[in-house]
Enzyme design. Sequence first.
Site, mmCIF file in Angstrom:
data_model
loop_
_atom_site.group_PDB
_atom_site.id
_atom_site.type_symbol
_atom_site.label_atom_id
_atom_site.label_comp_id
_atom_site.label_asym_id
_atom_site.label_seq_id
_atom_site.Cartn_x
_atom_site.Cartn_y
_atom_site.Cartn_z
ATOM 1 N N GLU A 99 -2.010 3.874 2.863
ATOM 2 C CA GLU A 99 -0.742 4.261 2.227
ATOM 3 C C GLU A 99 -0.878 4.329 0.714
ATOM 4 O O GLU A 99 -0.285 5.192 0.067
ATOM 5 C CB GLU A 99 0.362 3.257 2.598
ATOM 6 C CG GLU A 99 0.729 3.258 4.070
ATOM 7 C CD GLU A 99 1.423 4.533 4.516
ATOM 8 O OE1 GLU A 99 0.789 5.606 4.419
ATOM 9 O OE2 GLU A 99 2.583 4.460 4.955
ATOM 10 N N THR B 230 6.798 12.455 -2.393
ATOM 11 C CA THR B 230 7.126 11.026 -2.463
ATOM 12 C C THR B 230 7.336 10.607 -3.913
ATOM 13 O O THR B 230 8.231 9.814 -4.218
ATOM 14 C CB THR B 230 5.996 10.199 -1.811
ATOM 15 O OG1 THR B 230 5.834 10.663 -0.472
ATOM 16 C CG2 THR B 230 6.348 8.723 -1.765
#
Lengths: 307, 307
Positions: free
Chosen positions: A129, A182
């Site tokens: 991540e 993001t």
Amino acid sequence: MEEIKLFCPATIANVSCGFDVLGLCLEQPGDEMIIRKSKTPGIQITKIVGQDLPLETEKNVAGVAGLALLNDLKELKAGFEIEIYKKIKPGSGIGSSAASAAGAVFGINQLLDEPFSAKELIPFAMQGELLASGALHADNVAPALLGGFTLVRSYDPLDVIKLPVPEQLIGTVIHPQLEVKTADARSVLKHSVSLKNAITQWGNLAGLISALYTSDYELLARCLHDEIVEPLRSVLIPGFNEVKATALKNGALGSGISGSGPSIFALSKDEATANQIAAAMAEVYRKFEVAYDIHVSKINRDGIKIL
Amino acid sequence: MEEIKLFCPATIANVSCGFDVLGLCLEQPGDEMIIRKSKTPGIQITKIVGQDLPLETEKNVAGVAGLALLNDLKELKAGFEIEIYKKIKPGSGIGSSAASAAGAVFGINQLLDEPFSAKELIPFAMQGELLASGALHADNVAPALLGGFTLVRSYDPLDVIKLPVPEQLIGTVIHPQLEVKTADARSVLKHSVSLKNAITQWGNLAGLISALYTSDYELLARCLHDEIVEPLRSVLIPGFNEVKATALKNGALGSGISGSGPSIFALSKDEATANQIAAAMAEVYRKFEVAYDIHVSKINRDGIKIL
């Protein structure tokens, strides 16, 4: 065991009132991965089908996560090949990178006869991540690895709690093919929030946790609100307000942004309603002439599955 | 029934991470109240023993709460006399006004053959809190009326959820005889909080709710923190840091400000530890030459009791 084939599920992070702490695992969609032992030490990504993603180990979330596990074990001679059959689109907001990162560490752990528990795998998957989004977050990898609803109570030290799933709960997710980076989704957030809104949010999250333990669907519905992040992020997703409104009108217990978007989820308590919501959500983007994928999925209680 | 005698318990609001939403009911201390039917319509406070509080109905929290109930029922001819034997000191931060307000509406409701459920009594008792503190809050009257832990998820509409109580949980409360006005305790609060701290707080509250459902004392201990209000309010309570530190050192699962203070609570999981914490807390104020009351109490699962 020399080789393992996995189903690596999509996940919904945040779930309205649980920004940065709550996550939820779906039955569908999901990637498939094949991981096999190799005589070449380290990790080789030998095949990626379905998406144009880097094969170079250090640039691939599955590679980075797997290496984090091997480094921790000091298994310098162990070698693995990974094939990824990507069905969750990157940038969809339903945990595409998490599925690959979690799948890699899950599979390697299996092939090494499980030196780690599922919870212990989370920090390794988080390295994937970090590569994907620049942040060490666990709100997708935790539900992918543990299944069900997960609460990431703390990162320092990491403290993840698995929560129960009401029997009838079912999700609908629409992924409009719009790009929300993001980084942009992060940049619209404000560093401070009003105490009043924060109290509303933690009251709702506390109520939601209670609803999960008691299978109280009405309470769940009353709690599925986000006073803090949704008002800021939803402006990045054209059609969000219409999709949410139509989901609620068609019987959803609640609806909100999945992760940082652009996917929008709804939860309901029977399949007919979930399908009706799917049709109504789809109609919004059909009108806007925006392409979309739509998924109706039960909650996945177990996370990654061995096929 | 013409007359009823009640035990009206003390309560702990906020409980560290649950600012403005969580409350907890104690077995001790508590007031006693006698409420009897009268031929004179309305409410007369005929006796208050133990504290110098107003007998005038409209200036007394029990009176105001009781009138709110009668007005809602349009019971214009009903009359009640109330005697209050006050053992919970006003200004202690353990729900003194809440005990009286909740006791009044509970008792009158009993004498009228229960037209209202315990939850339905909460808004009437809140009118007493409005008189006492200027704010319509329910985080003491809700646990006093329902018992156990309560979550006030929302005020508009009022939504109160009763939460389970882990079997072994026990409280220690020290009330140093220092004055902290609720208005001052409110004024130190900031209108905004950092998103980072808010996330920590709602992660902890979510974990605490999970711990209550699963009787996970270790998780409970990890969650009993307050990142937001305690750092601001604790400066109003001389000795707070020492008391909290000694409570934790002596085995408390957690410790924090009760309501808006100055009482400080600790939770633990056996009576020996709770007593040891009480002795250690007391020692702090003995050194500071501050008078104090101390209470060791199991969690009261039922709230107000008929004697």
